[in-house]
Scaffold this motif. Sequence first.
Motif, PDB file in Angstrom:
ATOM      1  N   GLU A   9       0.739  -1.258  -0.001  1.00 36.57           N
ATOM      2  CA  GLU A   9       0.039  -0.062   0.153  1.00 36.57           C
ATOM      3  C   GLU A   9       0.670   1.032   0.099  1.00 36.57           C
ATOM      4  OE1 GLU A   9      -4.191  -1.292   1.769  1.00 36.57           O
ATOM      5  OE2 GLU A   9      -2.616  -1.128   3.421  1.00 36.57           O
ATOM      6  N   SER A  10       2.142   1.066   0.038  1.00 36.13           N
ATOM      7  CA  SER A  10       3.156   2.205  -0.120  1.00 36.13           C
ATOM      8  C   SER A  10       2.777   3.005  -1.756  1.00 36.13           C
ATOM      9  CB  SER A  10       4.489   2.007   0.112  1.00 36.13           C
ATOM     10  OG  SER A  10       4.638   1.564   1.400  1.00 36.13           O
ATOM     11  N   TRP A  11       3.060   4.127  -1.949  1.00 39.14           N
ATOM     12  CA  TRP A  11       3.409   4.433  -3.391  1.00 39.14           C
ATOM     13  C   TRP A  11       4.247   5.718  -3.382  1.00 39.14           C
ATOM     14  CZ3 TRP A  11      -0.883   5.894  -0.216  1.00 39.14           C
ATOM     15  CH2 TRP A  11      -1.249   7.250  -0.026  1.00 39.14           C
ATOM     16  N   TYR A  12       5.333   5.565  -4.425  1.00 37.37           N
ATOM     17  CA  TYR A  12       6.355   6.286  -4.767  1.00 37.37           C
ATOM     18  C   TYR A  12       6.842   6.820  -3.313  1.00 37.37           C
ATOM     19  CZ  TYR A  12       3.217   6.811  -8.870  1.00 37.37           C
ATOM     20  OH  TYR A  12       2.421   6.493  -9.985  1.00 37.37           O
ATOM     21  N   HIS A  13       6.955   7.882  -2.860  1.00 39.47           N
ATOM     22  CA  HIS A  13       7.728   8.178  -1.763  1.00 39.47           C
ATOM     23  C   HIS A  13       6.971   7.973  -0.483  1.00 39.47           C
ATOM     24  CE1 HIS A  13      11.090   9.338  -4.413  1.00 39.47           C
ATOM     25  NE2 HIS A  13      10.266  10.239  -4.928  1.00 39.47           N
ATOM     26  N   GLN A  14       5.641   7.616  -0.539  1.00 38.32           N
ATOM     27  CA  GLN A  14       4.678   7.653   0.511  1.00 38.32           C
ATOM     28  C   GLN A  14       4.959   6.128   1.178  1.00 38.32           C
ATOM     29  OE1 GLN A  14       2.742   9.947   2.182  1.00 38.32           O
ATOM     30  NE2 GLN A  14       2.278   8.539   3.651  1.00 38.32           N
ATOM     31  N   ARG A  15       5.432   5.819   2.439  1.00 35.54           N
ATOM     32  CA  ARG A  15       5.558   4.751   2.981  1.00 35.54           C
ATOM     33  C   ARG A  15       4.597   4.357   3.968  1.00 35.54           C
ATOM     34  NH1 ARG A  15       8.024   2.887  -0.768  1.00 35.54           N
ATOM     35  NH2 ARG A  15       8.100   0.999   0.404  1.00 35.54           N
ATOM     36  N   ILE A  16       3.870   3.146   3.498  1.00 38.25           N
ATOM     37  CA  ILE A  16       2.875   2.527   4.549  1.00 38.25           C
ATOM     38  C   ILE A  16       3.241   1.224   5.000  1.00 38.25           C
ATOM     39  CG2 ILE A  16       0.449   1.861   4.397  1.00 38.25           C
ATOM     40  CD1 ILE A  16       0.704   5.072   3.751  1.00 38.25           C
ATOM     41  N   GLY A  17       3.304   0.937   6.459  1.00 34.63           N
ATOM     42  CA  GLY A  17       3.486  -0.341   6.874  1.00 34.63           C
ATOM     43  C   GLY A  17       4.871  -0.915   6.646  1.00 34.63           C
ATOM     44  N   ASN A  18       5.014  -2.080   7.136  1.00 32.57           N
ATOM     45  CA  ASN A  18       6.149  -2.812   6.879  1.00 32.57           C
ATOM     46  C   ASN A  18       6.026  -4.355   6.488  1.00 32.57           C
ATOM     47  OD1 ASN A  18       8.818  -4.221   7.553  1.00 32.57           O
ATOM     48  ND2 ASN A  18       8.743  -3.440   9.743  1.00 32.57           N
ATOM     49  N   ASP A  19       5.871  -4.425   5.116  1.00 31.07           N
ATOM     50  CA  ASP A  19       5.703  -5.377   4.553  1.00 31.07           C
ATOM     51  C   ASP A  19       6.825  -6.563   4.414  1.00 31.07           C
ATOM     52  OD1 ASP A  19       3.469  -3.665   3.495  1.00 31.07           O
ATOM     53  OD2 ASP A  19       4.124  -4.082   1.196  1.00 31.07           O
ATOM     54  N   GLU A  20       8.022  -6.136   4.752  1.00 28.08           N
ATOM     55  CA  GLU A  20       9.077  -7.303   4.675  1.00 28.08           C
ATOM     56  C   GLU A  20       8.982  -7.916   6.144  1.00 28.08           C
ATOM     57  OE1 GLU A  20       9.623  -4.014   3.948  1.00 28.08           O
ATOM     58  OE2 GLU A  20       9.999  -4.064   1.836  1.00 28.08           O
ATOM     59  N   ALA A  21       8.665  -7.151   7.236  1.00 20.72           N
ATOM     60  CA  ALA A  21       8.471  -7.981   8.607  1.00 20.72           C
ATOM     61  C   ALA A  21       6.883  -8.883   8.644  1.00 20.72           C
ATOM     62  CB  ALA A  21       8.388  -6.950   9.607  1.00 20.72           C
TER      63      ALA A  21
END
Length: 242
Positions: A9-21
């Motif tokens: 749900e992140s887009w461009y420079h907007q970071r949303i959440g921690n998908d990797e974890a």
Amino acid sequence: MDLNADLGESWYHQRIGNDEALMPLLDSCNVACGFHGGDALTMQKTIDLALRHGVNIGAHPSYPDRKNFGRRVILMPLEALEALLLYQISALRGMLEVAGGTLHHVKLHGALYHFAGGDAAAAKVVVRVVKSLGIPILYGLPGSALAAEAHAAGLDFWPEGFADRRYDNSLHLRPRDKDDALLEDPAAAAEQVRLLARSQLVRAHNGDFYPLSVKTICLHGDHPGAVARARAVREVLGPRKK
């Protein structure tokens, strides 16, 4: 019991959440298709991450509404809704197939999820699109219009419960602008999942217990503290199946 989360749900420079974890803790993920969140590169990276961890991948289409993160109903003609869904799901499916995967399910996002859950005409459109694309499973609210239309069309419907949202006694999710709408404490989320998974019950805001049969449980990847809640829920459900 399947554990899913809304990711990518992140887009461009907007970071949303921690998908990797979050990804290693999940059985399934719902990947944003670029309308409420996500972009082409984020979709690709989320697909690659899910394939690497053996997590089922679903499309997570929404209203075109980054400003409100897809959590505001946008009324539109049914033909526009059909095109909107076809566009988003097809884009994710195409990217996934190039990467060597297969789309497991579709789960609507936010306001569209709840609107189609209560509107039979919109639910028919959703089911028609999912069936036309040959996608085998649709996630949604138990007892909803979407569930009824999916069953009528012979589509496999997985009723969904929530680990991190409180229920009203109507068994609708408690509105986000009300007190106690979010379950932020990992122990509280784990207890709600324990009840759902083992007793098919949920404790509503009024303190009473209600029957609720679900097949998949959602954690919101955009909520702060999602990883801690996912770990607590994973302990309740046991090791994920690979």
